[in-house]
Motif scaffolding. Sequence first.
Motif, PDB file in Angstrom:
ATOM      1  N   ILE A 274      40.655  38.200  30.488  1.00 16.52           N
ATOM      2  CA  ILE A 274      41.711  38.566  31.443  1.00 16.52           C
ATOM      3  C   ILE A 274      41.165  39.564  32.453  1.00 16.52           C
ATOM      4  O   ILE A 274      41.358  39.422  33.660  1.00 16.52           O
ATOM      5  CB  ILE A 274      42.931  39.150  30.708  1.00 16.52           C
ATOM      6  CG1 ILE A 274      43.639  38.047  29.911  1.00 16.52           C
ATOM      7  CG2 ILE A 274      43.904  39.791  31.699  1.00 16.52           C
ATOM      8  CD1 ILE A 274      44.816  38.542  29.100  1.00 16.52           C
TER       9      ILE A 274
ATOM     10  N   GLN B 199      38.828  37.852  34.845  1.00 17.89           N
ATOM     11  CA  GLN B 199      39.531  37.004  35.801  1.00 17.89           C
ATOM     12  C   GLN B 199      40.299  37.821  36.832  1.00 17.89           C
ATOM     13  O   GLN B 199      40.536  37.362  37.935  1.00 17.89           O
ATOM     14  CB  GLN B 199      40.512  36.074  35.059  1.00 17.89           C
ATOM     15  CG  GLN B 199      39.818  34.961  34.314  1.00 17.89           C
ATOM     16  CD  GLN B 199      40.788  34.202  33.422  1.00 17.89           C
ATOM     17  OE1 GLN B 199      41.850  34.704  33.089  1.00 17.89           O
ATOM     18  NE2 GLN B 199      40.414  32.991  33.053  1.00 17.89           N
ATOM     19  N   SER B 200      40.737  39.025  36.420  1.00 18.45           N
ATOM     20  CA  SER B 200      41.557  39.775  37.366  1.00 18.45           C
ATOM     21  C   SER B 200      40.719  40.657  38.302  1.00 18.45           C
ATOM     22  O   SER B 200      41.265  41.222  39.247  1.00 18.45           O
ATOM     23  CB  SER B 200      42.586  40.624  36.618  1.00 18.45           C
ATOM     24  OG  SER B 200      41.968  41.366  35.617  1.00 18.45           O
TER      25      SER B 200
ATOM     26  N   GLN C 177      47.367  38.550  36.180  1.00 19.45           N
ATOM     27  CA  GLN C 177      46.389  37.719  35.501  1.00 19.45           C
ATOM     28  C   GLN C 177      46.786  37.487  34.042  1.00 19.45           C
ATOM     29  O   GLN C 177      46.606  36.403  33.507  1.00 19.45           O
ATOM     30  CB  GLN C 177      45.006  38.378  35.583  1.00 19.45           C
ATOM     31  CG  GLN C 177      43.873  37.450  35.269  1.00 19.45           C
ATOM     32  CD  GLN C 177      43.928  36.186  36.122  1.00 19.45           C
ATOM     33  OE1 GLN C 177      44.098  36.243  37.333  1.00 19.45           O
ATOM     34  NE2 GLN C 177      43.819  35.033  35.473  1.00 19.45           N
TER      35      GLN C 177
ATOM     36  N   GLU D  74      49.316  34.767  33.933  1.00 18.11           N
ATOM     37  CA  GLU D  74      48.702  33.455  34.183  1.00 18.11           C
ATOM     38  C   GLU D  74      47.942  32.985  32.964  1.00 18.11           C
ATOM     39  O   GLU D  74      48.090  31.853  32.515  1.00 18.11           O
ATOM     40  CB  GLU D  74      47.762  33.534  35.395  1.00 18.11           C
ATOM     41  CG  GLU D  74      48.470  33.222  36.706  1.00 18.11           C
ATOM     42  CD  GLU D  74      47.522  33.232  37.902  1.00 18.11           C
ATOM     43  OE1 GLU D  74      46.306  33.000  37.705  1.00 18.11           O
ATOM     44  OE2 GLU D  74      48.010  33.478  39.022  1.00 18.11           O
ATOM     45  N   ASN D  75      47.126  33.885  32.437  1.00 21.11           N
ATOM     46  CA  ASN D  75      46.326  33.562  31.256  1.00 21.11           C
ATOM     47  C   ASN D  75      47.220  33.190  30.084  1.00 21.11           C
ATOM     48  O   ASN D  75      46.999  32.189  29.398  1.00 21.11           O
ATOM     49  CB  ASN D  75      45.450  34.777  30.940  1.00 21.11           C
ATOM     50  CG  ASN D  75      44.636  34.595  29.682  1.00 21.11           C
ATOM     51  OD1 ASN D  75      45.191  34.589  28.583  1.00 21.11           O
ATOM     52  ND2 ASN D  75      43.330  34.430  29.829  1.00 21.11           N
TER      53      ASN D  75
ATOM     54  N   SER E 224      34.531  36.479  43.314  1.00 22.75           N
ATOM     55  CA  SER E 224      35.206  35.257  42.913  1.00 22.75           C
ATOM     56  C   SER E 224      34.268  34.059  43.018  1.00 22.75           C
ATOM     57  O   SER E 224      34.207  33.213  42.123  1.00 22.75           O
ATOM     58  CB  SER E 224      36.441  35.069  43.802  1.00 22.75           C
ATOM     59  OG  SER E 224      37.151  33.947  43.405  1.00 22.75           O
TER      60      SER E 224
END
Lengths: 344, 506
Positions: free
Chosen positions: A44, A47-48, A277, A280-281, A228
């Motif tokens: 997480i 990804q964030s 995030q 979403e995760n 990203s």
Amino acid sequence: MIRQGDRLLAFLLRNATAFLFVAAFLAFGVQAPAFLEPANLLNILLQSSSAAITATGMTFVLLAGGIDLSVGSIMFVSAALAGKVVLGGGSLALVIPIVLAVGIACGAINALFTTRLRIQPFIATLAALYMWRGLGLWITRTRAMNLPESLLQVGTARPLGIPAPIFIFCAVLASAHLVLARTPVGRQIYAIGNDREAADKAGIASGRVIAIVYMLSGLCAALGGLVSVAQLGAVSPTFGNQREFAAIAAAVLGGTSLFGGRGRVFPGTVLGAVLIQTVENGLVIVNANPYVYPLIMSAIIFVAVFTDSARHARLSRLSRRYIRPWQAAAHRVETANSGEEGKQ
Amino acid sequence: MNEDMLLEYEDIEKSFFGVRVLSKVSFALRKGHILGLVGENGAGKSTLVNILGGVISSDAGHIRFQGREYTAASPADAFRQGIGFIHQELNLFTNLDVAENIFIAGFPVRRIACIPWIDARAMRARAEELLGSVGLAIPCDTLVERLSQGERQLVEIAKALRLSARLIILDEPTTSLTARESERLFALMKELQGRGISMIFISHNLGDVFRLCDDIVVLRDGLVVDAGPVERFSENRVISLMVGRSLDHYYPPRATVPDEEVLLEVSGLSHPGIVEDISLTLRRGEVLGVSGLMGAGRSELARILFGLDPYTRGEISVKGLRMPSGPSRAAIRSGMAFLTENRREEGLLMEASVADNIALVCLPSFTRTPSGLVDSASLKREVSGAASKLRIRSSSLDRQKVRTLSGGNQQKVVLAKWLLSGPSVFILDEPTRGIDVGAKHEIYKIINDLAGRGAGVLLISSEIEELMGMCDRILVMSAGEITACVERPEYDRERILRFALGRKPV
């Protein structure tokens, strides 16, 4: 008691994001124990990091009372350029400064629009959104680019044993926090967001400070785009699409006001970005219907914006001018005690 | 050229939109003196000091400051040259703390790695020192939003002292202060004077002016009508200089008398910190005046009556119907019209045409029934009818922007706007502020005309003479309360002023 209800409401408003955070953890943790595993939590954070870096730049703009809708497109342009340079044989040492310079340049153009040409930031950066996206599409010829190993290093390296995206994210965060809290420009950003006219009268070079703010936003967006792209390994024509909304949502969720002058990058914006995030995760892990994602995201953004305007309304009530100051003092203390955020 | 003079104005002129606000203003201020600048609203006091403070520039004339030719390109520039300006609306950032507010435009810094970091220790130490010199005993990391108005005022002064100001301008500094806070401010002013700092003090409270000032400058319609040491003046003389004309011919007589029918009735209206226990009745054909000093709560009362601001206790009824506490649309529907004090910001769309502005309020009544579209032909007819009735001087109703009209004509546009909706109660908040004498006279005639046709007019004004000339009765407000209702036979300027000074608990 009405007053107790009022106080409870104020408490909820102040800590809405923290409550959402706990609620998200509980909900997903109960439904899917895999969600709470350390590997997933690290995931997480990884990804964030890109979103959090972009949102940090956005926080500067919002604090000064502006808005920057072009950050998603700036991410795209910088990622596309990075891809081009790497595919053309450029080294990482060449790519990074180029990308960051492009980000600052994009921000400088936004600043030019808003300070010199006096275009509303909303409109100016909306135009920039299309401009940079168009430029990015032109650079990539609207084709997806797959990138070589060398660029992916940015995503996989582990300086000091910390994954590079998280490392960069922490570095950005720490410097942003220090700049906002400890430098003249940082405090002047808060002043301009509080009252632009008063800032001019006080002798602050508002135009210069606002220019800095947009350039920092561009810089952060470019850096976010770089992180990203290193994680994804490819640049598609939709890269960075709508990331401006994620960035604004993260900042506002973290308590930064759309009305300017209030908010912090730490813990605020970080918490906001990680919360988005996390949700979403979590939705992926509990195997939720993909059509539900945007609905839940919009609900979270709604909560963020609603709390912001509720807070703003309370504050404007507090700053009313009173005719009968001896009554007002009691009135004001009462309202203030029932909950306003402390020092920024 | 006199060595003792700190500041000299020489033939300063300024016009806004073709209206002359200052003409050939000359006066001088001695070192270490406090100069009281008095005049009616719109006499040009703020313009005069705004030029000094770098907020606006003059059209012609010279200023000498500390023996040198002086111009200020910006407020910051004026500040650097030693002029501190404390505006009526304080310029503090409520989201920052006291020390940060004092140093916002020039933090003490230490460079580490080429980056200027705020030297927090030096800043706090210096801030404590400045707060000490203005007698404010609060920790300098207190957020400004937690301070009272009086404390904020002292912070502003501390801020002005940061760069050893030679001259401090105070524009209506006491309007939102309690009596005790005002006393504290005055004591500080005397102390600063003792340190050789000169001040320009603008106030409507003549008592304060006479107590504090060494010199007085009286402004009327942009002209200095008299200036000199305070001993040469008496309060009465200053007042007659400020007004400068006899009442008899100035206010047109009204042929009609008020009816018995009550149009607006207010009882026990209160809102904490704003107004307290307001009761009044306005009859058909009556012009009811509301007097009071700046900050007495007159405009606030008007906003509450019109539904722009909430109230917690009491009742408002129009023609016997009780008004809900809520948005002003209910007030408009029930036949109320509101002319705001600040027409530039609240009453008019400055960039829209004269016709569009006039049509604004009555638009809904000109929609064709099935389509919901505006019947522009009949709207245009009505608009030009209203414009000619009020003698609005405009080159083109459709094309001329309201911004380019003179103050008096702008005010008439606001009146025309409300006339079209056929209201029965008019709340006029300072309708003649900042407009020239001829236009004032026309506004007075319009007010008489409105009353003659059966409307009720609540006339709020800072000019006592205007109220005495126009109104059937005058309510006097002080500190959010009505302290008296004066009937026409008892009209007396001093009497009204005394009620306006009213009770201010300490």
